[in-house]
Each structure stands twice: as structure tokens, then as C-alpha cells.
Write a protein that holds these residues in place. Structure first.
Motif, PDB file in Angstrom:
ATOM      1  N   UNK A 147      42.828  37.720  61.748  1.00 48.86           N
ATOM      2  CA  UNK A 147      43.705  37.554  62.856  1.00 48.86           C
ATOM      3  C   UNK A 147      43.139  36.734  63.886  1.00 48.86           C
ATOM      4  N   UNK A 148      41.935  36.961  64.070  1.00 50.12           N
ATOM      5  CA  UNK A 148      41.485  36.429  65.434  1.00 50.12           C
ATOM      6  C   UNK A 148      40.806  35.199  65.051  1.00 50.12           C
ATOM      7  N   UNK A 149      40.840  34.692  63.899  1.00 50.82           N
ATOM      8  CA  UNK A 149      40.334  33.124  63.327  1.00 50.82           C
ATOM      9  C   UNK A 149      38.929  33.406  63.054  1.00 50.82           C
ATOM     10  N   UNK A 150      38.167  34.465  63.097  1.00 49.40           N
ATOM     11  CA  UNK A 150      37.018  34.524  62.499  1.00 49.40           C
ATOM     12  C   UNK A 150      36.812  34.791  60.981  1.00 49.40           C
ATOM     13  N   UNK A 151      35.676  33.968  60.578  1.00 47.97           N
ATOM     14  CA  UNK A 151      35.558  34.214  59.103  1.00 47.97           C
ATOM     15  C   UNK A 151      35.038  35.493  58.774  1.00 47.97           C
ATOM     16  N   UNK A 152      35.744  36.221  57.874  1.00 49.15           N
ATOM     17  CA  UNK A 152      35.290  37.495  57.254  1.00 49.15           C
ATOM     18  C   UNK A 152      34.576  37.355  56.256  1.00 49.15           C
ATOM     19  N   UNK A 153      34.883  36.545  55.227  1.00 51.41           N
ATOM     20  CA  UNK A 153      33.969  36.311  53.717  1.00 51.41           C
ATOM     21  C   UNK A 153      34.150  35.029  53.552  1.00 51.41           C
ATOM     22  N   UNK A 154      32.841  34.527  52.801  1.00 52.30           N
ATOM     23  CA  UNK A 154      33.037  33.415  52.133  1.00 52.30           C
ATOM     24  C   UNK A 154      32.783  33.636  50.481  1.00 52.30           C
ATOM     25  N   UNK A 155      33.674  33.270  49.902  1.00 45.42           N
ATOM     26  CA  UNK A 155      34.049  33.740  48.440  1.00 45.42           C
ATOM     27  C   UNK A 155      33.693  32.440  47.686  1.00 45.42           C
ATOM     28  N   UNK A 156      32.895  32.457  46.821  1.00 38.12           N
ATOM     29  CA  UNK A 156      32.381  31.580  45.673  1.00 38.12           C
ATOM     30  C   UNK A 156      33.140  31.887  44.446  1.00 38.12           C
ATOM     31  N   UNK A 157      34.252  31.302  43.916  1.00 37.41           N
ATOM     32  CA  UNK A 157      35.044  31.637  42.874  1.00 37.41           C
ATOM     33  C   UNK A 157      34.243  31.400  41.560  1.00 37.41           C
ATOM     34  N   UNK A 158      34.471  32.306  40.564  1.00 31.82           N
ATOM     35  CA  UNK A 158      33.753  32.193  39.272  1.00 31.82           C
ATOM     36  C   UNK A 158      34.632  31.155  38.356  1.00 31.82           C
ATOM     37  N   UNK A 159      34.391  29.697  38.695  1.00 34.94           N
ATOM     38  CA  UNK A 159      35.020  28.837  37.730  1.00 34.94           C
ATOM     39  C   UNK A 159      34.339  28.248  36.692  1.00 34.94           C
ATOM     40  N   UNK A 160      34.766  27.505  36.014  1.00 33.79           N
ATOM     41  CA  UNK A 160      33.921  26.538  35.057  1.00 33.79           C
ATOM     42  C   UNK A 160      33.234  25.536  35.586  1.00 33.79           C
ATOM     43  N   UNK A 161      32.004  25.149  35.201  1.00 33.77           N
ATOM     44  CA  UNK A 161      31.129  24.111  35.718  1.00 33.77           C
ATOM     45  C   UNK A 161      31.845  22.798  36.218  1.00 33.77           C
ATOM     46  N   UNK A 162      32.951  22.458  35.456  1.00 35.25           N
ATOM     47  CA  UNK A 162      33.669  21.308  35.661  1.00 35.25           C
ATOM     48  C   UNK A 162      34.870  21.493  36.611  1.00 35.25           C
ATOM     49  N   UNK A 163      35.185  22.615  36.840  1.00 34.11           N
ATOM     50  CA  UNK A 163      36.281  22.980  37.675  1.00 34.11           C
ATOM     51  C   UNK A 163      36.170  22.407  39.164  1.00 34.11           C
ATOM     52  N   UNK A 164      36.823  22.050  39.779  1.00 38.07           N
ATOM     53  CA  UNK A 164      36.840  21.528  41.191  1.00 38.07           C
ATOM     54  C   UNK A 164      38.060  22.256  42.081  1.00 38.07           C
ATOM     55  N   UNK A 165      37.391  23.158  43.041  1.00 38.25           N
ATOM     56  CA  UNK A 165      38.544  23.783  43.633  1.00 38.25           C
ATOM     57  C   UNK A 165      39.477  22.982  44.743  1.00 38.25           C
ATOM     58  N   UNK A 166      40.713  22.731  44.702  1.00 34.93           N
ATOM     59  CA  UNK A 166      41.504  21.865  45.432  1.00 34.93           C
ATOM     60  C   UNK A 166      42.476  22.405  46.532  1.00 34.93           C
ATOM     61  N   UNK A 167      42.943  23.570  45.953  1.00 32.54           N
ATOM     62  CA  UNK A 167      43.895  24.139  46.830  1.00 32.54           C
ATOM     63  C   UNK A 167      43.863  25.827  46.618  1.00 32.54           C
ATOM     64  N   UNK A 168      44.547  26.447  47.495  1.00 28.97           N
ATOM     65  CA  UNK A 168      44.772  27.859  47.456  1.00 28.97           C
ATOM     66  C   UNK A 168      46.309  27.941  47.622  1.00 28.97           C
ATOM     67  N   UNK A 169      47.054  28.367  46.617  1.00 27.26           N
ATOM     68  CA  UNK A 169      48.473  28.442  46.644  1.00 27.26           C
ATOM     69  C   UNK A 169      49.147  29.367  47.249  1.00 27.26           C
ATOM     70  N   UNK A 170      48.857  30.760  47.069  1.00 24.59           N
ATOM     71  CA  UNK A 170      49.496  31.977  47.682  1.00 24.59           C
ATOM     72  C   UNK A 170      48.656  33.063  47.356  1.00 24.59           C
ATOM     73  N   UNK A 171      49.019  34.059  47.913  1.00 25.42           N
ATOM     74  CA  UNK A 171      48.484  35.536  47.600  1.00 25.42           C
ATOM     75  C   UNK A 171      49.058  36.034  46.284  1.00 25.42           C
ATOM     76  N   UNK A 172      48.673  36.498  45.442  1.00 27.41           N
ATOM     77  CA  UNK A 172      49.242  37.326  44.196  1.00 27.41           C
ATOM     78  C   UNK A 172      49.219  38.582  44.255  1.00 27.41           C
TER      79      UNK A 172
END
Length: 384
Positions: free
Chosen positions: A313-338
């Protein structure tokens, strides 16, 4: 019989392998008689015309001389001919030269129409997508076999697809997180409606506009609709309507509270009575449409290259997460929390899924079924 008729008969003999038929005067058609009927300068003209026809048929370059000679010998090009016939006869000769492998397939039958979404269905909707693809108009017919060329369709938990002809193609369509409700601008009612696909009920939402942003709350009970100077919140159970004043853009929800844009690089969380809960500002929030706030309002997920940043909530970065995606996948968007520990990602790739659910602590992902087809389209996520 005219020279043109003789050339037709000669072409037919090439295709069938039989002798040319007799004409009315008892003579057989030959290349010599065909040439005799042509003007004195027809040899050069026929060669040029034959070569042009061969090029028009996209014949490989190494095969063009032999086919051109064959056309010239058959005398199907030289001399004055009706403009609509040379390419047809050249095609027939090409078939005779190529043999039985060159077969023109019959016209494919029109694929069946996609079914219209019934008023009520037993399964929830996983996602919806808007199809506006004019690259293959001969393959994508309006509301045909695979999908409409322009319009919205939804996909159920079983993979069943339905079209939504009543939804305005240019307007927003949203699926509730539980997959049981749809919100869209109805072409028949000329207003936004909430369609409960469990009961078939249609609940109108008061608005004169169709270019509005829609967003369901995480529990699927509330629908927020952005207006020029307010956000209208409709209770899908009671029908009660609340108006939250302000000219900020609607970003989404944080539990039962609204998330609105605050500035170029900031968002704010407000209660439904418009009271301020939190104001968050950070350089990573320069695209608020890509940010999504956790149900408790304490964390914000935003994409950054091929990583997902989790802000406090203070705007500071808490974590930097590298998604476990296939090699050809390209992260474009975060839609919502599930849920409290997962977010929904849009990451298209070659021959892979396009929608994933990621753990915000470990980066572990799982693909959403039936999602490979949505790459590059406007989509809305429902039950996952």
C-alpha cells in the motif's frame, strides 16, 4: 466451325487423350488448322499470351517453358478469343499436363452456425472473447463454424462455445468471477444488462451510454459501471443501485471496495460511500489498466517485462515474481486476483495456453483449459 471452336476441341482432346472430334466438314481439328486460322503475327502474340497465362497460374518457373510450348501447340491462345476464356482453357491444359494429381476440390459446404447462448445453462462460463478478424474473411464467416467474424462469444467449463448476438460488438462484455453472470450492452434493449445464466433473468442497468467500462466484484455480487462523472454500482441480487461520484477511471475492485485511477502513476481505493480508504502511488503504476489489487486491498500486482511485481500500500515493491511459463510465452497482462494468493495472467505463446493462474509467492502457474484460441483477442475471464 470457327477457329475458336477448333481450339476448344483440341484442348478437350489433350485432357481426354482421345483424338479430336470431327467437325461439321468431316475434318479433325489439328494444331495446323488452328494456326492457319490465326493472323500472320499470331505466333509471337500466342507465345506472349501463353507465357502470361502460365505466370497467372503461378506455375513454377522451371516448368513454364514446357507448359508454354504445350499451350502453343494446342493453339488455345493464339488468334482473337473471347476475353473470358483464355485462362479457363489454360487451366484445363495445366490439368492435362500435371496429371491426375491436379484436382480442383469441390466447394466446401458452409459450416454450421454456432449456437446462441441459451437463456439458462447448467455450466459456468470460463471466458468470453471478442472476435474482430478480417484477415481470413473466406474462412471466418459471421457466426459460423468456428467463430463469428465480428462479435462476442463465450466458452463454458466444458469447452462448449456460444455466440452472443445481442451483445454490441464494440462495447465491453464482462463475465463474473463465478462464471454465472454476464454484463453487456444489449442491442435489443439498448442498455446494459446483467444476464444471470443460471436462471435466465435479465436485469437492466440504467445508463444512456454503451462505451462504458464494466467490472464485477470478486464475489460476483456487485457490478461497477464507469460513467463520465460517477461510477454506478448495481447489486445483482437486490437490484439496488449506488452512485459513487468522481471523474476517475474505474480500475477494478479490492474486495467490496472500488479501485479508481488517481493520477498518471497512482490509484486509490474508495468505499461505496466515496470515502477514501487508501491512496497508492508508484512509478510501476503508470498503466493502471494493467494493475490489480488483492481482495484485502493490501497488495497490488502489476506486470513488468516478464516479471510480476507485488507492491504494498505504500507503493514499495514487496516481491518480484518470475512466472513459470513455457519458453515461448510472453507476459502481457495481469487480469485480476483469483483469490488471496493467486492472480490471472495473459501470456500468449507458440502452441501453448494463453491464460494462466499464478501463485504470487512461488510463481508456479497452471493453464486455464480451452484458452489457446484467445491469443491476440479481447477477452474477459470468468470461472477458472
Amino acid at each position: 466451325m470457327t477457329g475458336w471452336a477448333e481450339r476448344q476441341a483440341r484442348a478437350a482432346s489433350l485432357l481426354t487423350g482421345r483424338s479430336a472430334p470431327r467437325l461439321a466438314d468431316g475434318k479433325r481439328t489439328t494444331a495446323a488448322t488452328s494456326h492457319a486460322a490465326a493472323p500472320t503475327n499470331s505466333k509471337h502474340a500466342s507465345t506472349t499470351a501463353s507465357q502470361a497465362e502460365v505466370r497467372a497460374l503461378a506455375v513454377p518457373e522451371q516448368e513454364r517453358p514446357a507448359l508454354t510450348a504445350r499451350l502453343h501447340e494446342a493453339a488455345v491462345i493464339p488468334g482473337p478469343t473471347p476475353a473470358r476464356f483464355p485462362k479457363l482453357i489454360a487451366t484445363l491444359c495445366l490439368l492435362a499436363t500435371a496429371g491426375s494429381a491436379a484436382i480442383i476440390p469441390p466447394s466446401a459446404p458452409q459450416p454450421p452456425l454456432l449456437p446462441v447462448l441459451p437463456a439458462a445453462v447448467a455450466e459456468p462460463v470460463r471466458y468470453g472473447m471478442r472476435v474482430q478478424d478480417e484477415r481470413f474473411p473466406e474462412r471466418i464467416k459471421p457466426f459460423r463454424a468456428t467463430e463469428p467474424s465480428e462479435g462476442w462469444l463465450v466458452v463454458g467449463a466444458s469447452g462448449q462455445r456460444w455466440r452472443l448476438p445481442d451483445a454490441l460488438p464494440a462495447a465491453d462484455v464482462q463475465v463474473s468471477p463465478d462464471g454465472r453472470k454476464l454484463a453487456y450492452y444489449s442491442l435489443t434493449r439498448m442498455q446494459v444488462v446483467i444476464h444471470d445464466i443460471t436462471t435466465g433473468a435479465l436485469q437492466p442497468v440504467p445508463t444512456p451510454f454503451y462505451e462504458v467500462r464494466l467490472s464485477f466484484s470478486p464475489d460476483s455480487r456487485l457490478l461497477a459501471m464507469e460513467q463520465p462523472e460517477e461510477v454506478i454500482v448495481t447489486d445483482t441480487r437486490s437490484g439496488a443501485v449506488r452512485r459513487v461520484p468522481g471523474d476517475e477511471l474505474l480500475v477494478g475492485w479490492a474486495g467490496d471496495r472500488l479501485v479508481l485511477s488517481h493520477s498518471f502513476d497512482g490509484i486509490k481505493i474508495v468505499a461505496l460511500d466515496a470515502s477514501l480508504i487508501a491512496k497508492i502511488q508508484a512509478p510501476e503504476l503508470d498503466d493502471q489498466g494493467n494493475a490489480t489489487v488483492s481482495p484485502d486491498g493490501k497488495e497490488i500486482a502489476v506486470p513488468s517485462g516478464q516479471r510480476v511485481l507485488i507492491l504494498g500500500q505504500d507503493g514499495k515493491v514487496l516481491r518480484k515474481i518470475h512466472p513459470h511459463l513455457p519458453p515461448t510465452a510472453e507476459l502481457r497482462r495481469v487480469y485480476r486476483w483469483a483469490g488471496p494468493t493467486e492472480v490471472v495472467l495473459y501470456a500468449p505463446g507458440y502452441r501453448s495456453a494463453t491464460i494462466y493462474v499464478m501463485n504470487v509467492h512461488t510463481g508456479a502457474t497452471r493453464p486455464v483449459p480451452y484458452a489457446p484460441e484467445v491469443a491476440g483477442r479481447d477477452i474477459t475471464i470468468g470461472a477458472i
